[in-house]
Enzyme design. Structure first.
Site, PDB file in Angstrom:
ATOM      1  N   ASP A  94      43.054  26.180  39.768  1.00 60.48           N
ATOM      2  CA  ASP A  94      42.325  27.385  39.360  1.00 60.48           C
ATOM      3  C   ASP A  94      40.865  27.016  39.109  1.00 60.48           C
ATOM      4  O   ASP A  94      40.547  26.309  38.139  1.00 60.48           O
ATOM      5  CB  ASP A  94      42.961  27.977  38.091  1.00 60.48           C
ATOM      6  CG  ASP A  94      42.348  29.326  37.755  1.00 60.48           C
ATOM      7  OD1 ASP A  94      43.103  30.307  37.686  1.00 60.48           O
ATOM      8  OD2 ASP A  94      41.106  29.394  37.560  1.00 60.48           O
ATOM      9  N   THR A 136      48.782  49.848  40.558  1.00 61.22           N
ATOM     10  CA  THR A 136      48.357  50.332  41.887  1.00 61.22           C
ATOM     11  C   THR A 136      47.991  49.169  42.825  1.00 61.22           C
ATOM     12  O   THR A 136      47.880  49.361  44.036  1.00 61.22           O
ATOM     13  CB  THR A 136      47.114  51.234  41.761  1.00 61.22           C
ATOM     14  OG1 THR A 136      46.044  50.433  41.238  1.00 61.22           O
ATOM     15  CG2 THR A 136      47.366  52.406  40.834  1.00 61.22           C
ATOM     16  N   ARG A 192      42.583  43.326  39.272  1.00 62.38           N
ATOM     17  CA  ARG A 192      43.595  44.023  40.059  1.00 62.38           C
ATOM     18  C   ARG A 192      44.472  44.842  39.116  1.00 62.38           C
ATOM     19  O   ARG A 192      45.092  44.283  38.206  1.00 62.38           O
ATOM     20  CB  ARG A 192      44.429  42.975  40.810  1.00 62.38           C
ATOM     21  CG  ARG A 192      45.460  43.555  41.748  1.00 62.38           C
ATOM     22  CD  ARG A 192      45.785  42.589  42.847  1.00 62.38           C
ATOM     23  NE  ARG A 192      44.587  42.410  43.667  1.00 62.38           N
ATOM     24  CZ  ARG A 192      44.282  43.156  44.731  1.00 62.38           C
ATOM     25  NH1 ARG A 192      45.085  44.094  45.122  1.00 62.38           N
ATOM     26  NH2 ARG A 192      43.180  42.947  45.412  1.00 62.38           N
ATOM     27  N   ASP A 226      39.364  28.054  35.628  1.00 57.21           N
ATOM     28  CA  ASP A 226      39.889  27.230  34.521  1.00 57.21           C
ATOM     29  C   ASP A 226      39.289  25.825  34.570  1.00 57.21           C
ATOM     30  O   ASP A 226      38.962  25.248  33.515  1.00 57.21           O
ATOM     31  CB  ASP A 226      41.411  27.126  34.615  1.00 57.21           C
ATOM     32  CG  ASP A 226      42.082  28.366  34.054  1.00 57.21           C
ATOM     33  OD1 ASP A 226      41.420  29.149  33.352  1.00 57.21           O
ATOM     34  OD2 ASP A 226      43.292  28.557  34.340  1.00 57.21           O
TER      35      ASP A 226
HETATM   36  N1  URA Z   1      41.851  31.170  42.825  1.00 58.66           N
HETATM   37  C1  URA Z   1      41.748  29.906  42.367  1.00 58.66           C
HETATM   38  O1  URA Z   1      41.021  29.641  41.425  1.00 58.66           O
HETATM   39  N2  URA Z   1      42.473  28.938  42.977  1.00 58.66           N
HETATM   40  C2  URA Z   1      43.278  29.191  44.038  1.00 58.66           C
HETATM   41  O2  URA Z   1      43.876  28.263  44.562  1.00 58.66           O
HETATM   42  C3  URA Z   1      43.371  30.520  44.490  1.00 58.66           C
HETATM   43  C4  URA Z   1      42.654  31.494  43.862  1.00 58.66           C
END
Ligand code: URA
Length: 208
Positions: free
Chosen positions: A199, A107, A103, A202
């Site tokens: 995430d 913009t 992203r 991660d």
């Molecule tokens: N991306 C992720 O890895 N976890 C989320 O909760 C939202 C977007």
């Protein structure tokens, strides 16, 4: 648009394990693979078949084969790769495409930094994979790009979806069916799915 929630008990208990914050990377990765295999089984359930004559040791007979070219899995980098493995184990002949988007902070547009697909996308069942459907912006942009490339039969597979992401998806791609293990409550102010699993990238790659 249809959202298929795969409520199979094995899917649901694996997802619970993935959600736990104490689940270590090695186990999270294994679970992501196992879960995506089970989701892949559902998302490929309606692949069109035709019949072809084969010869068994006993007789000739008409038997089912895939009607169209091998399906194409499309991974949205980087987290999508964490669920590709299981899917490729289930369907080793599938073609695999990759798309990378980020992203632009000014913009807020999705900018493509990587795109590599097999040929004949218009003749393949295309299954786009990303573990988390959060705001939906990335998935919407990726599918827009694939449609420009001629893809016609597209499905989207994720581990978790937020209602906000589903609504965004519906606005832009009402023709694309979503397969997921759960529709969670909402997004928090940081764009994370609640209760979610954190995430996904991660946790799959151990980068935090
Ligand atoms: N991306 C992720 O890895 N976890 C989320 O909760 C939202 C977007």
């Amino acid at each position: 648009m249809t959202v298929h929630v795969v409520d199979h008990p094995l899917v649901q208990v694996k997802l619970t394990q993935m959600r736990k914050k104490e689940t270590p990377t090695v186990e999270f990765r294994r679970l992501a693979k196992e879960l995506s295999m089970l989701l892949a089984y559902e998302v490929t359930r309606n692949l069109p078949l035709t019949e072809r004559e084969i010869e068994t040791p006993v007789a000739r007979a008409m038997m089912p084969v895939l009607k169209y070219l091998e399906p194409c899995f499309v991974s949205i980098l980087r987290a999508g790769n964490g669920i590709l493995d299981g899917m490729m184990d289930l369907l080793p002949t599938a073609r695999v495409g990759h798309i990378g988007l980020y992203r632009d902070p000014e913009t807020l547009e999705a900018v493509e930094y990587y795109y590599k697909m097999p040929t004949d996308m218009n003749e393949r069942e295309v299954i786009v994979v990303d573990p988390m459907l959060a705001t939906g912006h990335t998935a919407v942009a990726a599918i827009e790009r694939l449609k420009k490339d001629g893809a016609k039969h597209i499905k989207f597979l994720c581990i978790l979806a937020a209602p906000e992401g589903i609504a965004e998806f519906e606005k832009h791609h009402p023709d694309v069916q979503i397969y997921t293990a759960s529709v969670d409550q909402c997004l928090n102010e940081h764009g994370y799915i609640v209760p979610g699993l954190g995430d996904a990238g991660d946790r799959i790659y151990g980068t935090k």
